[in-house]
Design an enzyme around this catalytic site. Sequence first.
Site, PDB file in Angstrom:
ATOM      1  N   ARG A 222       1.590   1.367  -5.987  1.00  0.00           N
ATOM      2  CA  ARG A 222       1.720   0.451  -4.849  1.00  0.00           C
ATOM      3  C   ARG A 222       0.392  -0.206  -4.469  1.00  0.00           C
ATOM      4  NH1 ARG A 222       6.320   1.053  -2.006  1.00  0.00           N
ATOM      5  NH2 ARG A 222       5.347   0.141  -0.179  1.00  0.00           N
TER       6      ARG A 222
ATOM      7  N   ASN B 135       0.904   0.607   6.006  1.00  0.00           N
ATOM      8  CA  ASN B 135       1.352  -0.252   4.909  1.00  0.00           C
ATOM      9  C   ASN B 135       2.052  -1.450   5.545  1.00  0.00           C
ATOM     10  OD1 ASN B 135       4.193  -0.039   2.670  1.00  0.00           O
ATOM     11  ND2 ASN B 135       2.516  -1.473   2.648  1.00  0.00           N
ATOM     12  N   GLY B 136       1.550  -2.641   5.285  1.00  0.00           N
ATOM     13  CA  GLY B 136       2.159  -3.840   5.867  1.00  0.00           C
ATOM     14  C   GLY B 136       1.088  -4.778   6.383  1.00  0.00           C
TER      15      GLY B 136
ATOM     16  N   LYS C  56      -2.193  -4.680 -19.944  1.00  0.00           N
ATOM     17  CA  LYS C  56      -1.889  -5.452 -18.732  1.00  0.00           C
ATOM     18  C   LYS C  56      -3.023  -6.405 -18.383  1.00  0.00           C
ATOM     19  CE  LYS C  56       0.431  -6.691 -15.143  1.00  0.00           C
ATOM     20  NZ  LYS C  56       1.480  -7.685 -15.437  1.00  0.00           N
TER      21      LYS C  56
ATOM     22  N   LYS D  97       8.057 -14.366 -22.930  1.00  0.00           N
ATOM     23  CA  LYS D  97       8.676 -13.136 -22.433  1.00  0.00           C
ATOM     24  C   LYS D  97       9.455 -12.458 -23.546  1.00  0.00           C
ATOM     25  CE  LYS D  97       6.956 -12.588 -19.748  1.00  0.00           C
ATOM     26  NZ  LYS D  97       5.931 -12.963 -18.849  1.00  0.00           N
TER      27      LYS D  97
ATOM     28  N   HIS E  49      11.343 -34.115 -34.926  1.00  0.00           N
ATOM     29  CA  HIS E  49      10.148 -34.531 -35.677  1.00  0.00           C
ATOM     30  C   HIS E  49       9.655 -33.428 -36.599  1.00  0.00           C
ATOM     31  CE1 HIS E  49      10.011 -38.269 -33.504  1.00  0.00           C
ATOM     32  NE2 HIS E  49      10.214 -37.577 -32.382  1.00  0.00           N
TER      33      HIS E  49
ATOM     34  N   CYS F 225       0.880  -1.172   0.000  1.00  0.00           N
ATOM     35  CA  CYS F 225       0.000   0.000   0.000  1.00  0.00           C
ATOM     36  C   CYS F 225       0.914   1.217   0.000  1.00  0.00           C
ATOM     37  CB  CYS F 225      -0.856   0.048   1.256  1.00  0.00           C
ATOM     38  SG  CYS F 225      -1.914  -1.384   1.469  1.00  0.00           S
TER      39      CYS F 225
ATOM     40  N   TRP G 150      -3.829  -1.718  -1.293  1.00  0.00           N
ATOM     41  CA  TRP G 150      -3.745  -2.992  -2.033  1.00  0.00           C
ATOM     42  C   TRP G 150      -4.167  -4.033  -1.016  1.00  0.00           C
ATOM     43  CZ3 TRP G 150      -3.159  -4.486  -6.889  1.00  0.00           C
ATOM     44  CH2 TRP G 150      -2.758  -5.790  -7.156  1.00  0.00           C
TER      45      TRP G 150
ATOM     46  N   GLU H  50       7.434 -20.150 -21.081  1.00  0.00           N
ATOM     47  CA  GLU H  50       7.348 -18.825 -20.486  1.00  0.00           C
ATOM     48  C   GLU H  50       8.505 -17.945 -20.975  1.00  0.00           C
ATOM     49  OE1 GLU H  50       5.299 -17.044 -19.228  1.00  0.00           O
ATOM     50  OE2 GLU H  50       6.372 -15.514 -18.092  1.00  0.00           O
TER      51      GLU H  50
ATOM     52  N   GLU I 264       7.093 -11.080 -26.480  1.00  0.00           N
ATOM     53  CA  GLU I 264       6.167  -9.975 -26.203  1.00  0.00           C
ATOM     54  C   GLU I 264       6.872  -8.640 -26.003  1.00  0.00           C
ATOM     55  OE1 GLU I 264       3.773 -10.090 -22.596  1.00  0.00           O
ATOM     56  OE2 GLU I 264       5.290 -11.283 -21.587  1.00  0.00           O
TER      57      GLU I 264
HETATM   58  C1  F6R Z   1       2.465 -12.005 -20.273  1.00  0.00           C
HETATM   59  C2  F6R Z   1       1.287 -11.727 -19.487  1.00  0.00           C
HETATM   60  C3  F6R Z   1      -0.011 -12.269 -19.952  1.00  0.00           C
HETATM   61  C4  F6R Z   1      -0.929 -12.599 -18.763  1.00  0.00           C
HETATM   62  C5  F6R Z   1      -2.322 -13.008 -19.258  1.00  0.00           C
HETATM   63  C6  F6R Z   1      -3.227 -13.408 -18.111  1.00  0.00           C
HETATM   64  O1  F6R Z   1       3.620 -11.488 -19.693  1.00  0.00           O
HETATM   65  O2  F6R Z   1       1.354 -11.049 -18.501  1.00  0.00           O
HETATM   66  O3  F6R Z   1       0.153 -13.376 -20.769  1.00  0.00           O
HETATM   67  O4  F6R Z   1      -0.342 -13.630 -18.029  1.00  0.00           O
HETATM   68  O5  F6R Z   1      -2.910 -11.946 -19.954  1.00  0.00           O
HETATM   69  O6  F6R Z   1      -3.401 -12.369 -17.214  1.00  0.00           O
HETATM   70  P1  F6R Z   1      -3.957 -12.641 -15.762  1.00  0.00           P
HETATM   71  O7  F6R Z   1      -2.932 -13.433 -15.041  1.00  0.00           O
HETATM   72  O8  F6R Z   1      -4.154 -11.284 -15.164  1.00  0.00           O
HETATM   73  O9  F6R Z   1      -5.229 -13.398 -15.913  1.00  0.00           O
END
Ligand code: F6R
Length: 609
Positions: free
Chosen positions: A27, A100-101, A604, A486, A505, A2, A74, A482, A489
């Site tokens: 935060r 915060n904590g 996001k 990374k 294959h 927070c 948060w 993964e 993207e």
């Molecule tokens: C990639 C990434 C996305 C999320 C996906 C699901 O770095 O962040 O692939 O993992 O959009 O998002 P959440 O976890 O919020 O359901």
Amino acid sequence: MCGIVGYIGSKPVVPILLDGLAKLEYRGYDSAGIAVLTETGIEVEKSVGKLAVLAEKLAHHAPQGTLGIGHTRWATHGRPSDINSHPHTDCAEKFAVVHNGIIENFQKLKEWLAANGHTFRSETDTEVLPHLVEHFYQGDLLAAVREVVKHIEGSYALGIICQDEPDKIVAVRKDSPLVVGLGQGENFIASDIPAILSHTRDTYILNDGEMVLLTANEVKVFDQQGQEINKEVFRVHWDVEAAEKGGYPHFMLKEIHEQPKALRDTLSGRLATDNSRVLLEELQMTPEEVKQIKKIFITACGTAYHAGIVGKYVIEDLARIPVEVDIASEFRYRNPIIDQDTLVVVISQSGETADTLAALREAKNRGARVLAVTNVVGSSVAREANWVIYTWAGPEIAVASTKAYTTQLVVMYLLGLYLAQQRGTLTQEQIREVVTALRELPAQVEAILGREEEIKGFVQKYAHCEDVFFLGRSIDYAVAMEGSLKLKEISYIHAEAYAAGELKHGTLALIVEGILVLALATQMDVFDKMVSNIKEVKARDASVVGITFEGEEELAKSVDEVIYIPRTHKLTSAVLTVVPLQLIAYYVAVARGCDVDKPRNLAKSVTVE
Ligand code: F6R
């Protein structure tokens, strides 16, 4: 996580608090509030939702005063709601506290305070604090707060004001950050420097146990023993944007570095002190309910889906329950075979991803019980699932998920062990081995981050590559997926993950000079086979970067570079192998001039289909 702010001076306090909170919204942003000392007493305004909701409220009615504290939340204890938002007050509303904590012993304190006549309004751990101040107050706020900290356990940065001492703010910290801003005829407190940077560059960075007494013209700092100390002034030379990122150039890099703390937070209170078992109090499944589980479906999107694939290896290995992993957008439309003996696990950092939420609803409609693994308290998946396990990674700002992924992995281990304990599929020794490995992970990630310069150095050589393959076997294959996501993207390089044994294959046809292969080799039962696969790509002139455990010096003979990671259990290796892959993706993207925190075409949180 927070954010807290506080101001004492001669200017109207509300705009200063709102401005500070806006700089701390990274935060936490599920609710916000302020407390202002006015002529008639302490006035509190707070509301669930983003800071804009509170600002809108204050535009119509702003308490008048020149002393106040503010908070952006948060949620941890208690879902996001008006009542659970900070500041919190005591029974007589004479004291207001922002925190915060986490106060770990709040339950005991709450019962004790209630038995002594205190009435509680919220579900938060924080609310015990103003009541404790009220209990110990005898005309001196500083002395009362000193008494309070003797009784609380956990982590805290606190800002406290008192109606009867209208010229003071008291603040204290332990295991949560707190800075003091030093002005002319005004002083500030904040969780982080950006919140005060538009007012002053002179600060005190408080250490654990230090307590401060602020008036408009003076700041006194005391050590844990109550002795006044001379603090050195820290002059800030960064601009606001850099300060928000804690000095890191990007949120992604900051969040990569936050992983040791995030992992510690996720494990906190969930491992028996003697490492003999995991404790997942939030699950509350009876042994009968656990035994009834015939099958587990894990469903999620993107990075969270990749965490689910690791989950399959882990849960099947530890608890011997068949696990199927499905992309949420596929699961919801493909008529999956589910009944009341199926446990559906949805994984979502945000808890709001449209496809994941729809998959959860589909599973419930078909009679399954649903467990949500999410980072956001009170999110949609958390509200709609039968059980929730929170990942406690703190807010993740960068689009490319890093600390959310590693904390999701930790939850997969906790869940696998929990189910194994209930079903008796592991010996005591086997459980202890995995729990011990889990406990070591945060320090091991720290050790890998210590090699950042080495990784950054050699990555430059490969930043021009246009095709990259990630290879692995077993759990290494899941992590390869993964790593590949990374890289693509944030750097826009074409990347693919392959089970190393599958390459021959078909895909081997693509391996030529100029291709980069990232080879994960931590699964010792298939290590020799992995080395053979590496030799196959080397023979086609690919460049190969290998990742293996310290002490596996043989690999160096077959690859161009090796990144060594600390040795761990074969299942927990995923948390470690992914860290160099995150750093490689990051430094390649930076070398290519990409906008790391805001990659093109992406958002996001994907709340649309
Ligand atoms: C990639 C990434 C996305 C999320 C996906 C699901 O770095 O962040 O692939 O993992 O959009 O998002 P959440 O976890 O919020 O359901």
